[in-house]
Design a protein around this motif. Structure first.
Motif, PDB file in Angstrom:
ATOM      1  N   THR A 159       0.848  -1.191   0.000  1.00  0.00           N
ATOM      2  CA  THR A 159       0.000   0.000   0.000  1.00  0.00           C
ATOM      3  C   THR A 159       0.887   1.246   0.000  1.00  0.00           C
ATOM      4  O   THR A 159       1.938   1.270   0.619  1.00  0.00           O
ATOM      5  CB  THR A 159      -0.877   0.030   1.272  1.00  0.00           C
ATOM      6  OG1 THR A 159      -1.325  -1.297   1.510  1.00  0.00           O
ATOM      7  CG2 THR A 159      -2.055   0.955   1.101  1.00  0.00           C
ATOM      8  N   ALA A 160       0.419   2.255  -0.688  1.00  0.00           N
ATOM      9  CA  ALA A 160       1.190   3.496  -0.752  1.00  0.00           C
ATOM     10  C   ALA A 160       1.350   4.090   0.648  1.00  0.00           C
ATOM     11  O   ALA A 160       0.393   4.163   1.404  1.00  0.00           O
ATOM     12  CB  ALA A 160       0.484   4.487  -1.671  1.00  0.00           C
ATOM     13  N   GLN A 161       2.584   4.475   0.969  1.00  0.00           N
ATOM     14  CA  GLN A 161       2.838   5.016   2.313  1.00  0.00           C
ATOM     15  C   GLN A 161       2.130   6.339   2.535  1.00  0.00           C
ATOM     16  O   GLN A 161       1.772   6.692   3.641  1.00  0.00           O
ATOM     17  CB  GLN A 161       4.345   5.174   2.521  1.00  0.00           C
ATOM     18  CG  GLN A 161       5.035   3.839   2.563  1.00  0.00           C
ATOM     19  CD  GLN A 161       6.484   3.960   2.971  1.00  0.00           C
ATOM     20  OE1 GLN A 161       6.863   4.898   3.651  1.00  0.00           O
ATOM     21  NE2 GLN A 161       7.297   3.016   2.550  1.00  0.00           N
ATOM     22  N   GLN A 162       1.989   7.096   1.481  1.00  0.00           N
ATOM     23  CA  GLN A 162       1.334   8.396   1.633  1.00  0.00           C
ATOM     24  C   GLN A 162      -0.158   8.291   1.284  1.00  0.00           C
ATOM     25  O   GLN A 162      -0.827   9.302   1.137  1.00  0.00           O
ATOM     26  CB  GLN A 162       2.013   9.434   0.740  1.00  0.00           C
ATOM     27  CG  GLN A 162       3.527   9.490   0.883  1.00  0.00           C
ATOM     28  CD  GLN A 162       3.962  10.311   2.095  1.00  0.00           C
ATOM     29  OE1 GLN A 162       3.225  11.136   2.593  1.00  0.00           O
ATOM     30  NE2 GLN A 162       5.166  10.052   2.578  1.00  0.00           N
ATOM     31  N   GLY A 163      -0.643   7.083   1.114  1.00  0.00           N
ATOM     32  CA  GLY A 163      -2.073   6.880   0.915  1.00  0.00           C
ATOM     33  C   GLY A 163      -2.616   7.195  -0.463  1.00  0.00           C
ATOM     34  O   GLY A 163      -3.827   7.154  -0.669  1.00  0.00           O
TER      35      GLY A 163
END
Ligand SMILES: [Zn+2]
Length: 311
Positions: A105-109
Motif C-alpha cells: 500500500t502506498a505510504q502516503q495513501g
C-alpha cells in the motif's frame, strides 16, 4: 520544485489530465519517441501530478511535502527503474523488487508510480516478470514505461500499455525553448541542428564542456565519409580523444543520420557499422587497452566503406 511538461507536450498533457479527472487513467502508459525530446520529463511531471497532495487543477504544486520529497528523489511511492549501468540491461531482480514495492500500500495513501527507462533495456526475463504485474494491476498504481525504441519491447507489453507517442517538436518551438532555458539564442541556433532538433539533447550538448571537440570530431567523421580525409589521417587525429566518449559521439552522429538524412534510405551497412562501434566500445570498457591508432584506423576504414558502398 515542480516537474512541468514541456511546451510541445501540452496536447499529451491535456489528454492525461482528462484521463485523471475522469478516473480513467490506465495502469500502464508507454511514452515513446526519439531520445532527447523530454519523455522522462513528461513521465516525472505525470508522477508528480499524481502524487502532489495540494488541491491543484492541472499541474503539481511543486511546494507541498510530497512534491519536495519527490524533487529530492526520496518519495517512497515513486520508483525509478533504470539499468544499473548505462547501456546495460534492466535485470529480473530489479523488476521483482519493483513489483514487490508496487504490491504494498502506498505510504502516503495515494498513488504508487514507477518509471521504467529505457523500457527496452529490460531483458526477456525482466520483461516477463513485469508482464505479470501488468496482468494483475493493483489499485492506484501506474507504470510509466519510457522508450526510445518501443519496437524492441515485446508486443504483449506494448498491448498492455496506453501509448503516448511523442513527436520531435517543431523547430521553432524547440529553438524558442532552448533559447529561453539557456538565455543564449545564438548558441541554441548553433547546437539544435547538431542535436537533430532534439531540444533536451541540445541542452545536454550545451552543458557539456567538450562541445567544440565534439563538433571537430563530427566534422572529421563526415570528411572520412565523403573521402576528403583518409582513415589513416583521421585516426592520427583521434589518438588523444577519450575513446568511450568519442565512440558515443560517433554513435549519436550515426543515429542522427539514420533518422534524418538517411531516414528514407534504409542502409544495412550503417547499422552493421553501429554494431562495430558497440563492439569497440565494449572492448575499450573491458580494460583491454586497445592501441588507439589501430582501433580508429579500423573503425574509419569500415566507416569509409559504408559510403563507398553507397556511392
Ligand atoms: Zn505538491
Amino acid at each position: 520544485m515542480s516537474a512541468l511538461p514541456l511546451p510541445w507536450q501540452e496536447a499529451a498533457w491535456a489528454a492525461l489530465n482528462t484521463s485523471i479527472d475522469g478516473g480513467r487513467l490506465p495502469h500502464a502508459v508507454l511514452i515513446s519517441g526519439d531520445e532527447g525530446i523530454g519523455k522522462s520529463r513528461l513521465a516525472r511531471a505525470l508522477a508528480q501530478r499524481l502524487i502532489c497532495s495540494a488541491e491543484m487543477v492541472k499541474y503539481a504544486c511543486g511546494a507541498c511535502k510530497t512534491c519536495n520529497l519527490l524533487s529530492a528523489g526520496s518519495h517512497p511511492d515513486v520508483s525509478y527503474l533504470e539499468p544499473e549501468e548505462k547501456g546495460k540491461a534492466i535485470k529480473i531482480d530489479q523488476v521483482r523488487k519493483l513489483c514487490e514495492s508496487l504490491g504494498k500500500t502506498a505510504q502516503q495513501g495515494g498513488w504508487k508510480v514507477a518509471i521504467i527507462s529505457p523500457a527496452e533495456a529490460m531483458n526477456i526475463s525482466a520483461a516477463n516478470a513485469l508482464l505479470k504485474n501488468l496482468e494483475e494491476p493493483q489499485g492506484k498504481t501506474l507504470l510509466i514505461l519510457v522508450s526510445n525504441r518501443p519496437s524492441r519491447l515485446s508486443a504483449t507489453i506494448r498491448s498492455r500499455c496506453q501509448k503516448l507517442n511523442m513527436p520531435t517538436p517543431e523547430a521553432d518551438v524547440a529553438l524558442q525553448w532552448l533559447a529561453d532555458v539557456t538565455s543564449d539564442r545564438s548558441a541554441a541556433e548553433r547546437v539544435l541542428p547538431l542535436a537533430g532538433g532534439r531540444p533536451l539533447l541540445a541542452l545536454e550538448y550545451l552543458q557539456s564542456d567538450n562541445l567544440d571537440q565534439r563538433q571537430q570530431f563530427e566534422a572529421l567523421v563526415a570528411e572520412v565519409g565523403s573521402g576528403a580525409v583518409s582513415p589513416l589521417t583521421a585516426a592520427q587525429q583521434c589518438q588523444k580523444l577519450d575513446g568511450e566518449l568519442s565512440i558515443d559521439w560517433f554513435s549519436r552522429y550515426i543515429h542522427r543520420l539514420a533518422t534524418t538524412e538517411l531516414a528514407d534510405k534504409p542502409n544495412r551497412a550503417l547499422f552493421s557499422f553501429s554494431d562495430k562501434l558497440l563492439l569497440a566500445r565494449n572492448w575499450i570498457l573491458s580494460g583491454n587497452n586497445p592501441n588507439p591508432q589501430m582501433l580508429w584506423e579500423e573503425l574509419f576504414m569500415d566507416w569509409a566503406m559504408v559510403f563507398k558502398v553507397r556511392r
